[in-house]
Write a protein that holds these residues in place. Sequence first.
Motif, PDB file in Angstrom:
ATOM      1  N   GLY A 109      -5.503  42.275 -29.593  1.00 36.09           N
ATOM      2  CA  GLY A 109      -6.688  41.780 -30.330  1.00 36.09           C
ATOM      3  C   GLY A 109      -7.718  42.527 -30.702  1.00 36.09           C
ATOM      4  N   LEU A 110      -8.157  43.461 -29.655  1.00 36.11           N
ATOM      5  CA  LEU A 110      -9.214  44.379 -30.141  1.00 36.11           C
ATOM      6  C   LEU A 110      -8.686  45.342 -31.152  1.00 36.11           C
ATOM      7  CD1 LEU A 110     -12.030  45.428 -29.120  1.00 36.11           C
ATOM      8  CD2 LEU A 110     -10.825  46.770 -27.401  1.00 36.11           C
ATOM      9  N   LEU A 111      -7.557  45.808 -31.049  1.00 34.48           N
ATOM     10  CA  LEU A 111      -6.894  46.767 -31.922  1.00 34.48           C
ATOM     11  C   LEU A 111      -6.706  46.113 -33.377  1.00 34.48           C
ATOM     12  CD1 LEU A 111      -3.985  48.403 -29.987  1.00 34.48           C
ATOM     13  CD2 LEU A 111      -6.212  49.625 -30.852  1.00 34.48           C
ATOM     14  N   LEU A 112      -6.466  44.684 -33.462  1.00 34.40           N
ATOM     15  CA  LEU A 112      -6.555  44.344 -34.478  1.00 34.40           C
ATOM     16  C   LEU A 112      -7.957  43.608 -35.251  1.00 34.40           C
ATOM     17  CD1 LEU A 112      -3.129  42.223 -34.283  1.00 34.40           C
ATOM     18  CD2 LEU A 112      -3.516  44.227 -35.503  1.00 34.40           C
ATOM     19  N   ALA A 167       2.937  32.445 -26.617  1.00 29.39           N
ATOM     20  CA  ALA A 167       4.077  31.725 -25.745  1.00 29.39           C
ATOM     21  C   ALA A 167       5.218  32.771 -26.218  1.00 29.39           C
ATOM     22  CB  ALA A 167       4.448  30.489 -26.352  1.00 29.39           C
ATOM     23  N   ILE A 168       5.314  33.226 -27.457  1.00 29.15           N
ATOM     24  CA  ILE A 168       6.623  34.153 -27.924  1.00 29.15           C
ATOM     25  C   ILE A 168       6.399  35.441 -26.783  1.00 29.15           C
ATOM     26  CG2 ILE A 168       7.408  35.352 -29.586  1.00 29.15           C
ATOM     27  CD1 ILE A 168       6.558  33.057 -31.606  1.00 29.15           C
ATOM     28  N   VAL A 169       5.277  36.048 -26.702  1.00 32.99           N
ATOM     29  CA  VAL A 169       5.228  37.320 -26.237  1.00 32.99           C
ATOM     30  C   VAL A 169       5.222  36.854 -24.558  1.00 32.99           C
ATOM     31  CG1 VAL A 169       3.454  38.946 -25.216  1.00 32.99           C
ATOM     32  CG2 VAL A 169       3.395  38.343 -27.724  1.00 32.99           C
ATOM     33  N   SER A 170       4.890  35.806 -24.118  1.00 33.86           N
ATOM     34  CA  SER A 170       5.541  35.338 -22.841  1.00 33.86           C
ATOM     35  C   SER A 170       6.755  35.231 -22.595  1.00 33.86           C
ATOM     36  CB  SER A 170       4.652  34.003 -22.476  1.00 33.86           C
ATOM     37  OG  SER A 170       3.596  34.135 -22.437  1.00 33.86           O
ATOM     38  N   PHE A 171       7.737  34.448 -23.592  1.00 29.47           N
ATOM     39  CA  PHE A 171       8.729  34.362 -23.704  1.00 29.47           C
ATOM     40  C   PHE A 171       9.745  35.563 -23.570  1.00 29.47           C
ATOM     41  CE2 PHE A 171      13.137  34.442 -25.686  1.00 29.47           C
ATOM     42  CZ  PHE A 171      13.842  33.607 -25.092  1.00 29.47           C
ATOM     43  N   LEU A 172       9.402  36.596 -24.220  1.00 31.78           N
ATOM     44  CA  LEU A 172      10.092  37.962 -24.534  1.00 31.78           C
ATOM     45  C   LEU A 172       9.702  38.783 -23.156  1.00 31.78           C
ATOM     46  CD1 LEU A 172       8.868  39.179 -28.088  1.00 31.78           C
ATOM     47  CD2 LEU A 172      11.097  38.364 -27.305  1.00 31.78           C
ATOM     48  N   ILE A 173       8.612  38.624 -22.270  1.00 33.49           N
ATOM     49  CA  ILE A 173       8.453  39.220 -21.125  1.00 33.49           C
ATOM     50  C   ILE A 173       9.329  38.833 -19.942  1.00 33.49           C
ATOM     51  CG2 ILE A 173       6.856  39.557 -19.280  1.00 33.49           C
ATOM     52  CD1 ILE A 173       4.530  39.958 -21.365  1.00 33.49           C
ATOM     53  N   VAL A 174       9.508  37.479 -20.198  1.00 31.88           N
ATOM     54  CA  VAL A 174      10.191  36.751 -18.941  1.00 31.88           C
ATOM     55  C   VAL A 174      11.752  37.016 -19.612  1.00 31.88           C
ATOM     56  CG1 VAL A 174      11.299  34.390 -18.533  1.00 31.88           C
ATOM     57  CG2 VAL A 174       8.861  34.886 -18.598  1.00 31.88           C
ATOM     58  N   ASN A 193     -11.012  42.574 -32.958  1.00 30.84           N
ATOM     59  CA  ASN A 193     -11.398  41.523 -32.307  1.00 30.84           C
ATOM     60  C   ASN A 193     -10.902  40.073 -32.371  1.00 30.84           C
ATOM     61  OD1 ASN A 193     -13.042  43.586 -30.835  1.00 30.84           O
ATOM     62  ND2 ASN A 193     -14.852  43.070 -32.015  1.00 30.84           N
ATOM     63  N   VAL A 194      -9.646  40.025 -32.695  1.00 28.60           N
ATOM     64  CA  VAL A 194      -9.095  38.938 -32.918  1.00 28.60           C
ATOM     65  C   VAL A 194      -8.545  37.912 -31.501  1.00 28.60           C
ATOM     66  CG1 VAL A 194      -6.885  37.726 -33.598  1.00 28.60           C
ATOM     67  CG2 VAL A 194      -8.065  39.532 -35.038  1.00 28.60           C
ATOM     68  N   ASP A 195      -9.022  36.917 -31.058  1.00 26.25           N
ATOM     69  CA  ASP A 195      -8.418  36.394 -29.881  1.00 26.25           C
ATOM     70  C   ASP A 195      -7.472  35.274 -30.439  1.00 26.25           C
ATOM     71  OD1 ASP A 195      -8.405  34.852 -27.627  1.00 26.25           O
ATOM     72  OD2 ASP A 195     -10.437  33.708 -27.623  1.00 26.25           O
ATOM     73  N   PHE A 196      -6.238  35.706 -30.182  1.00 29.63           N
ATOM     74  CA  PHE A 196      -5.067  35.148 -30.299  1.00 29.63           C
ATOM     75  C   PHE A 196      -4.971  33.439 -29.693  1.00 29.63           C
ATOM     76  CE2 PHE A 196      -3.661  39.287 -31.055  1.00 29.63           C
ATOM     77  CZ  PHE A 196      -2.663  39.099 -32.069  1.00 29.63           C
ATOM     78  N   VAL A 255       3.421  35.871 -15.472  1.00 23.47           N
ATOM     79  CA  VAL A 255       3.483  36.253 -16.854  1.00 23.47           C
ATOM     80  C   VAL A 255       2.612  35.764 -17.697  1.00 23.47           C
ATOM     81  CG1 VAL A 255       5.099  36.109 -18.917  1.00 23.47           C
ATOM     82  CG2 VAL A 255       6.034  36.733 -16.519  1.00 23.47           C
ATOM     83  N   LYS A 256       2.153  34.411 -17.760  1.00 28.08           N
ATOM     84  CA  LYS A 256       1.135  33.739 -18.723  1.00 28.08           C
ATOM     85  C   LYS A 256      -0.090  34.587 -18.596  1.00 28.08           C
ATOM     86  CE  LYS A 256      -1.089  29.452 -19.871  1.00 28.08           C
ATOM     87  NZ  LYS A 256      -1.693  30.222 -21.093  1.00 28.08           N
ATOM     88  N   SER A 257      -0.466  34.864 -17.176  1.00 31.07           N
ATOM     89  CA  SER A 257      -1.773  35.625 -16.998  1.00 31.07           C
ATOM     90  C   SER A 257      -1.482  36.804 -17.635  1.00 31.07           C
ATOM     91  CB  SER A 257      -2.071  35.586 -15.452  1.00 31.07           C
ATOM     92  OG  SER A 257      -3.275  36.486 -15.192  1.00 31.07           O
ATOM     93  N   LEU A 258      -0.412  37.662 -17.350  1.00 30.43           N
ATOM     94  CA  LEU A 258      -0.317  38.791 -17.849  1.00 30.43           C
ATOM     95  C   LEU A 258      -0.449  38.967 -19.494  1.00 30.43           C
ATOM     96  CD1 LEU A 258       0.727  41.986 -17.661  1.00 30.43           C
ATOM     97  CD2 LEU A 258       3.083  41.022 -17.971  1.00 30.43           C
ATOM     98  N   VAL A 259      -0.015  37.963 -20.084  1.00 31.36           N
ATOM     99  CA  VAL A 259      -0.016  38.025 -21.715  1.00 31.36           C
ATOM    100  C   VAL A 259      -1.360  37.565 -22.111  1.00 31.36           C
ATOM    101  CG1 VAL A 259       0.817  36.530 -23.575  1.00 31.36           C
ATOM    102  CG2 VAL A 259       2.415  37.227 -22.158  1.00 31.36           C
ATOM    103  N   ASP A 260      -1.970  36.361 -21.402  1.00 33.16           N
ATOM    104  CA  ASP A 260      -3.313  36.047 -21.893  1.00 33.16           C
ATOM    105  C   ASP A 260      -4.380  36.825 -21.463  1.00 33.16           C
ATOM    106  OD1 ASP A 260      -1.950  33.797 -23.157  1.00 33.16           O
ATOM    107  OD2 ASP A 260      -2.330  32.277 -21.258  1.00 33.16           O
TER     108      ASP A 260
END
Length: 146
Positions: free
Chosen positions: A44-47, A90-97, A49-52, A31-36
């Motif tokens: 980030g590209l849509l926003l 981390a929040i996105v990872s948590f939501l996916i899990v 070129n932001v690297d979160f 999941v971490k790899s999926l998110v990152d």
Amino acid sequence: MMKEFRDFAMRGSVVDLAVGVVIGAAFGAIVKSLVDDVLMPPIGLLLGNVDFSNLFLVLKEGATAAPYLSVAAAKAAGAVTLNYGLFINAIVSFLIVAFAIFMVIKNLNRLKKPEPAAAPTTKDCPHCATAIPLAATRCPHCTSQL
């Protein structure tokens, strides 16, 4: 003492827990790899070129003066940073899990067979509608013959 520990460690629930922890750690890495690596780069590209992973605020400058280009550069300089981009990841990872666990539980509940209803132990008196045992021949409430 060793025999008691071996008996404890080889109980089914302890082994199941150990397997669950190992699988959970592996799932967390996926999941971490999926998110990152998959989800956050297009977002980030849509926003713009932001690297979160490199979104941060400098709370206290380090040995070298700001600006720092990345979290790693800030840490190398000894700066104190608030890494809110990593927190978003981390929040996105948590939501996916949480969603994945929800889907697993939902499907497990669907696969469970409902328990059959217990056989009735009482019947209603036809005269007074009071619940009475099935084997009764006379109603204890109205004394009518059944």
